[in-house]
Write a protein that holds these residues in place. Structure first.
Motif, mmCIF file in Angstrom:
data_model
loop_
_atom_site.group_PDB
_atom_site.id
_atom_site.type_symbol
_atom_site.label_atom_id
_atom_site.label_comp_id
_atom_site.label_asym_id
_atom_site.label_seq_id
_atom_site.Cartn_x
_atom_site.Cartn_y
_atom_site.Cartn_z
ATOM 1 N N ILE A 392 35.017 -7.120 0.977
ATOM 2 C CA ILE A 392 35.829 -7.273 2.188
ATOM 3 C C ILE A 392 37.334 -7.202 1.903
ATOM 4 C CG2 ILE A 392 36.516 -8.920 3.990
ATOM 5 C CD1 ILE A 392 33.975 -7.368 4.637
ATOM 6 N N PRO A 393 37.851 -7.888 0.847
ATOM 7 C CA PRO A 393 39.297 -7.781 0.574
ATOM 8 C C PRO A 393 39.756 -6.340 0.361
ATOM 9 C CG PRO A 393 38.350 -9.594 -0.667
ATOM 10 C CD PRO A 393 37.201 -8.851 -0.065
ATOM 11 N N LEU A 394 38.908 -5.533 -0.296
ATOM 12 C CA LEU A 394 39.249 -4.121 -0.502
ATOM 13 C C LEU A 394 39.281 -3.390 0.835
ATOM 14 C CD1 LEU A 394 39.592 -1.596 -2.403
ATOM 15 C CD2 LEU A 394 37.113 -1.358 -2.267
ATOM 16 N N LEU A 395 38.267 -3.610 1.659
ATOM 17 C CA LEU A 395 38.187 -2.927 2.952
ATOM 18 C C LEU A 395 39.345 -3.331 3.867
ATOM 19 C CD1 LEU A 395 34.346 -3.202 3.662
ATOM 20 C CD2 LEU A 395 35.596 -1.260 2.723
ATOM 21 N N LYS A 396 39.761 -4.592 3.783
ATOM 22 C CA LYS A 396 40.846 -5.076 4.646
ATOM 23 C C LYS A 396 42.172 -4.392 4.332
ATOM 24 C CE LYS A 396 41.130 -9.544 5.520
ATOM 25 N NZ LYS A 396 41.082 -11.018 5.330
ATOM 26 N N GLN A 397 42.314 -3.904 3.108
ATOM 27 C CA GLN A 397 43.566 -3.248 2.719
ATOM 28 C C GLN A 397 43.616 -1.784 3.129
ATOM 29 O OE1 GLN A 397 45.132 -4.277 -1.320
ATOM 30 N NE2 GLN A 397 43.248 -5.453 -1.476
ATOM 31 N N MET A 398 42.486 -1.241 3.584
ATOM 32 C CA MET A 398 42.434 0.170 3.946
ATOM 33 C C MET A 398 43.140 0.414 5.280
ATOM 34 S SD MET A 398 40.978 1.952 1.651
ATOM 35 C CE MET A 398 41.349 0.952 0.230
ATOM 36 N N ARG A 399 44.250 1.137 5.236
ATOM 37 C CA ARG A 399 44.979 1.468 6.465
ATOM 38 C C ARG A 399 44.514 2.795 7.052
ATOM 39 N NH1 ARG A 399 48.593 -0.009 2.722
ATOM 40 N NH2 ARG A 399 49.272 2.143 2.406
ATOM 41 N N ASN A 400 43.933 3.636 6.214
ATOM 42 C CA ASN A 400 43.478 4.950 6.661
ATOM 43 C C ASN A 400 42.068 4.820 7.249
ATOM 44 O OD1 ASN A 400 42.397 7.599 6.797
ATOM 45 N ND2 ASN A 400 43.866 8.292 5.255
ATOM 46 N N LEU A 402 39.886 7.006 8.214
ATOM 47 C CA LEU A 402 38.898 7.926 7.650
ATOM 48 C C LEU A 402 38.339 7.380 6.344
ATOM 49 C CD1 LEU A 402 40.509 11.443 8.213
ATOM 50 C CD2 LEU A 402 38.663 10.382 9.489
ATOM 51 N N VAL A 403 39.233 6.887 5.489
ATOM 52 C CA VAL A 403 38.800 6.325 4.206
ATOM 53 C C VAL A 403 37.928 5.095 4.444
ATOM 54 C CG1 VAL A 403 39.579 5.301 2.037
ATOM 55 C CG2 VAL A 403 40.835 7.213 3.023
ATOM 56 N N LEU A 404 38.333 4.260 5.399
ATOM 57 C CA LEU A 404 37.555 3.058 5.705
ATOM 58 C C LEU A 404 36.142 3.429 6.149
ATOM 59 C CD1 LEU A 404 37.289 0.024 6.141
ATOM 60 C CD2 LEU A 404 38.283 0.327 8.417
ATOM 61 N N ASP A 405 36.027 4.419 7.022
ATOM 62 C CA ASP A 405 34.708 4.832 7.501
ATOM 63 C C ASP A 405 33.824 5.336 6.361
ATOM 64 O OD1 ASP A 405 35.071 4.143 10.109
ATOM 65 O OD2 ASP A 405 35.598 6.141 10.810
ATOM 66 N N VAL A 406 34.417 6.122 5.466
ATOM 67 C CA VAL A 406 33.645 6.659 4.338
ATOM 68 C C VAL A 406 33.177 5.529 3.426
ATOM 69 C CG1 VAL A 406 33.765 8.081 2.263
ATOM 70 C CG2 VAL A 406 34.742 8.927 4.394
ATOM 71 N N GLY A 431 39.900 -8.420 9.407
ATOM 72 C CA GLY A 431 40.246 -7.044 9.057
ATOM 73 C C GLY A 431 40.181 -6.142 10.266
ATOM 74 N N LYS A 432 40.813 -4.988 10.156
ATOM 75 C CA LYS A 432 40.812 -4.021 11.254
ATOM 76 C C LYS A 432 39.637 -3.073 11.110
ATOM 77 C CE LYS A 432 45.810 -4.007 11.921
ATOM 78 N NZ LYS A 432 47.036 -3.178 11.921
ATOM 79 N N THR A 433 38.980 -2.812 12.226
ATOM 80 C CA THR A 433 37.924 -1.804 12.228
ATOM 81 C C THR A 433 38.443 -0.591 12.960
ATOM 82 O OG1 THR A 433 36.995 -2.637 14.289
ATOM 83 C CG2 THR A 433 36.121 -3.555 12.250
ATOM 84 N N THR A 434 37.872 0.559 12.659
ATOM 85 C CA THR A 434 38.327 1.775 13.330
ATOM 86 C C THR A 434 37.764 1.824 14.730
ATOM 87 O OG1 THR A 434 36.449 3.038 12.541
ATOM 88 C CG2 THR A 434 38.385 3.025 11.149
ATOM 89 N N LYS A 435 38.499 2.475 15.620
ATOM 90 C CA LYS A 435 38.061 2.567 17.008
ATOM 91 C C LYS A 435 36.780 3.367 17.150
ATOM 92 C CE LYS A 435 42.730 2.234 18.905
ATOM 93 N NZ LYS A 435 43.779 2.917 19.685
ATOM 94 N N SER A 436 36.523 4.205 16.165
ATOM 95 C CA SER A 436 35.401 5.135 16.317
ATOM 96 C C SER A 436 34.270 4.840 15.353
ATOM 97 C CB SER A 436 35.902 6.560 16.084
ATOM 98 O OG SER A 436 36.513 6.652 14.824
ATOM 99 N N ASN A 437 34.131 3.561 14.896
ATOM 100 C CA ASN A 437 33.109 3.333 13.884
ATOM 101 C C ASN A 437 31.702 3.561 14.417
ATOM 102 O OD1 ASN A 437 32.317 0.683 15.075
ATOM 103 N ND2 ASN A 437 34.326 0.040 14.326
ATOM 104 N N SER A 438 31.477 3.320 15.711
ATOM 105 C CA SER A 438 30.137 3.555 16.234
ATOM 106 C C SER A 438 29.828 5.038 16.304
ATOM 107 C CB SER A 438 30.002 2.927 17.626
ATOM 108 O OG SER A 438 30.974 3.468 18.496
#
Length: 605
Positions: A392-400, A402-406, A431-438
């Motif tokens: 989770i700490p790694l994912l929380k730092q992802m600002r991009n 596309l990278v987060l989704d991958v 943490g932030k989730t992308t608007k389009s994760n679904s």
């Protein structure tokens, strides 16, 4: 170079032929007035890369890359505009120092160059033979000593200080350069580097901007093992990589980059013929590092020491590299060994095998976790939950996004849980989730589709007139007398033509050169475009014909507008307004005939 103005830029551009320059990188063949070749910026089988010797511009109709000599060198060498300016200035024998203000930065660079030569000389001084013996014991070759400009700081308090003072360098500048430090009692200054092997640190323009020193003292517990220059106006350790100038050619050839921890690791890799290797400067990996690397490669190998500190350094670097959408692999060596030790014991082939078998960073995380007590049974829900907590700490730092989704998709496959469950966990942790994760779960490929640009395009007649200003440069002012800048509807054309009206052929025969590099790059696609709808040669009669067509279309729109108003006035019974509008229509038609005769007269000259 900060003081290098438009005049020197024009002078450099005027002295370099773009065809000759680009031909040194790729083969070009004549194609009418231009040259063609396979684009160096994207893969293609049919040449779409065009070079115009007349306009001194290039443009690829495939990938849409274009510009002048500066843009080409920047793209091919992965350097900044200032660096391209320096490189091309050297090519034509222009000394930029003569054209810029003699500022403090220039002085600091010269002081560092002077110090580097002093340290190199001291290494080979018979009084310092122990330093040379130490390097030989570390298997550093004489070729490496020269290539990396390795030196030695004598075991004295004022060796460099005295040398520089004799050269007339003020104490204040030596202190700013970080080469000397004030005594605690305020009684004077002393050399910062003493009894140390000196590793000059160069910037991306191969200029010495700082030093790293490794002590050769037998009692090294009293002094730090490594000592770097403090940050200064010319040295920011968070944005430089040791060994980059020496690795650059190998990076471009191999297409990958390896990052190690120490100076000697870089040097030993080079000695064994492995070139694309650099090191951080005793600091955490930064976003500046990541952005710079992204300009050169997509594949990065992290080869940090196998101890706990080395693994932590690798994990911290991963986040930054992923943010730049780089493919990151972790290279594991034998416990207790750094790259230098490994190469000396096992050789190049074994080292390269470790590189090419580098672990995917998620597999590295997963493997590291599996070795922990809580990771013994990764099929259990508790182990999966603990692993996810670690991620989770790694994912929380992802600002991009596309990278987060991958990453989420990869973790879901490793743990065999749904991506939505990971997003829920991430959201609960703040943490932030992308608007389009679904939508990513349903159709991940859709997120990577290339979008077509929908910007407005100029009218074909206006494009032809714009091109003609450069093709028929001697007649620029004659054309603009009939069709001034304000007549251009396309904003970019209007801005550029407004500059061209002041062009004087005595300055330069090519009007493109009076434009800024940014403006030249912006107009390259339009000047290289052939599909204007006109198959005839560029000539004044054709230009005036285009002007006449544009004006006819514009007048037709005005007439249609007034006819609507005329009909409206008639229906409302407003005879006074009807008479005014009718008169306006007649005036427009008379102006059209008068303008038509004027342009026809110019066409017949």
């Amino acid at each position: 170079m900060a003081g290098a103005g438009s005049n020197i830029i024009q002078e450099i551009q005027h002295k370099i032929d773009i065809v000759d320059l680009i031909s040194q990188y790729i083969p070009l063949q004549r194609s009418g007035a231009n040259y063609k070749g396979l684009c160096p910026f994207h893969e293609e089988k049919t040449p779409s890369f065009n070079v115009s010797p007349e306009k001194q511009l290039y443009y690829c109709f495939g990938c849409k890359e274009g510009g002048n000599v500066f843009h080409f060198v920047m793209a091919m060498e992965h350097i900044s505009f200032k660096e391209a300016l320096q490189l091309l200035a050297q090519r034509v024998g222009i000394d930029l120092d003569e054209h810029e203000d003699k500022g403090e930065i220039t002085t600091l660079l010269r002081i560092h160059e002077l110090a580097a030569k002093f340290f190199q000389k001291m290494l080979h001084d018979p009084r310092n033979k122990r330093a040379l013996e130490y390097l030989k014991e570390r298997h550093i070759s004489s070729e490496s000593l020269e290539l990396f400009r390795i030196g030695f700081a004598p075991d004295n308090w004022d060796s460099l200080l005295s040398y520089c003072l004799k050269k007339g360098i003020p104490l204040s500048l030596l202190e700013k350069a970080g080469l000397v430090a004030k005594r605690k009692d305020g009684s004077g200054f002393y050399d910062r580097f003493r009894n140390r092997i000196i590793f000059p640190i160069q910037d991306f323009q191969e200029r010495v901007v700082a030093f790293g020193g490794r002590t050769v003292s037998e009692d090294n517990k009293k002094v730090p093992k490594y000592l770097n220059s403090p940050e200064s106006e010319i040295f920011h350790k968070g944005s430089l990589l040791y060994g980059f100038p020496q690795a650059k050619e190998g990076i471009q050839k191999e297409g990958w980059l390896a990052i190690v921890e120490g100076y000697t690791d870089v040097i030993m890799c080079r000695q064994f013929g492995i070139q694309p290797v650099v090191a951080t400067l005793g600091t955490a990996f930064t976003s500046d590092h990541g952005k710079w690397i992204r300009r050169f490669v997509n594949q990065v190998y992290l080869i940090f020491d196998s101890d706990l500190a080395g693994q932590k350094a690798a994990l911290k670097s991963i986040t930054i590299l992923l943010e730049e959408e780089l493919d990151v692999k972790i290279v594991l060596l034998e416990p207790g060994m750094d790259p230098c030790d490994f190469l000396l014991k096992y050789g190049r082939e074994a080292f390269e095998e470790r590189i090419y078998k580098g672990m995917d960073f998620l597999d590295f995380y997963f493997d590291s976790f599996a070795k922990k007590p809580e990771g013994a049974n990764l099929s259990s829900l508790s182990a999966k939950g603990k692993f996810l907590e670690d991620m989770i700490p790694l994912l929380k730092q992802m600002r991009n996004p596309l990278v987060l989704d991958v990453l989420v998709q990869r973790i879901s496959e490793l743990l065999q849980i749904s991506p939505q469950g990971i997003y829920n966990k991430l959201q609960k942790s703040g943490g932030k989730t992308t608007k389009s994760n679904s939508s990513f779960q349903r159709n991940p490929e859709s997120r990577f589709k290339k979008r077509e640009s929908k910007g407005p395009k100029p009218k074909k007649e206006e494009l032809f007139i714009f091109q003609s200003l450069f093709r028929l440069a001697p007649q620029i002012h004659e054309i603009l007398e009939v069709f001034p800048p304000s007549q251009f509807e396309y904003p970019l054309f209007q801005k550029i033509v407004d500059k061209l009206k002041d062009w004087n052929p005595s300055w330069t025969p090519n009007p493109v050169e009076i434009l800024s590099p940014e403006e030249q790059q912006a107009i390259a696609p339009f000047l290289m475009e052939n599909e204007t709808g006109y198959k005839k040669e560029y000539s004044l009669p054709m230009v005036f014909e285009c002007i006449q067509l544009l004006e006819a279309k514009k007048l037709q729109k005005e007439l249609e507008h007034y006819k609507i108003l005329q009909k409206q006035a008639y229906q409302e019974g407003n005879m006074e307004e009807l008479q005014k509008i009718t008169q306006k229509i007649q005036d427009l038609r008379r102006d059209q005939e008068r303008r038509k005769l004027t342009l026809q007269g110019k066409r017949l000259r």
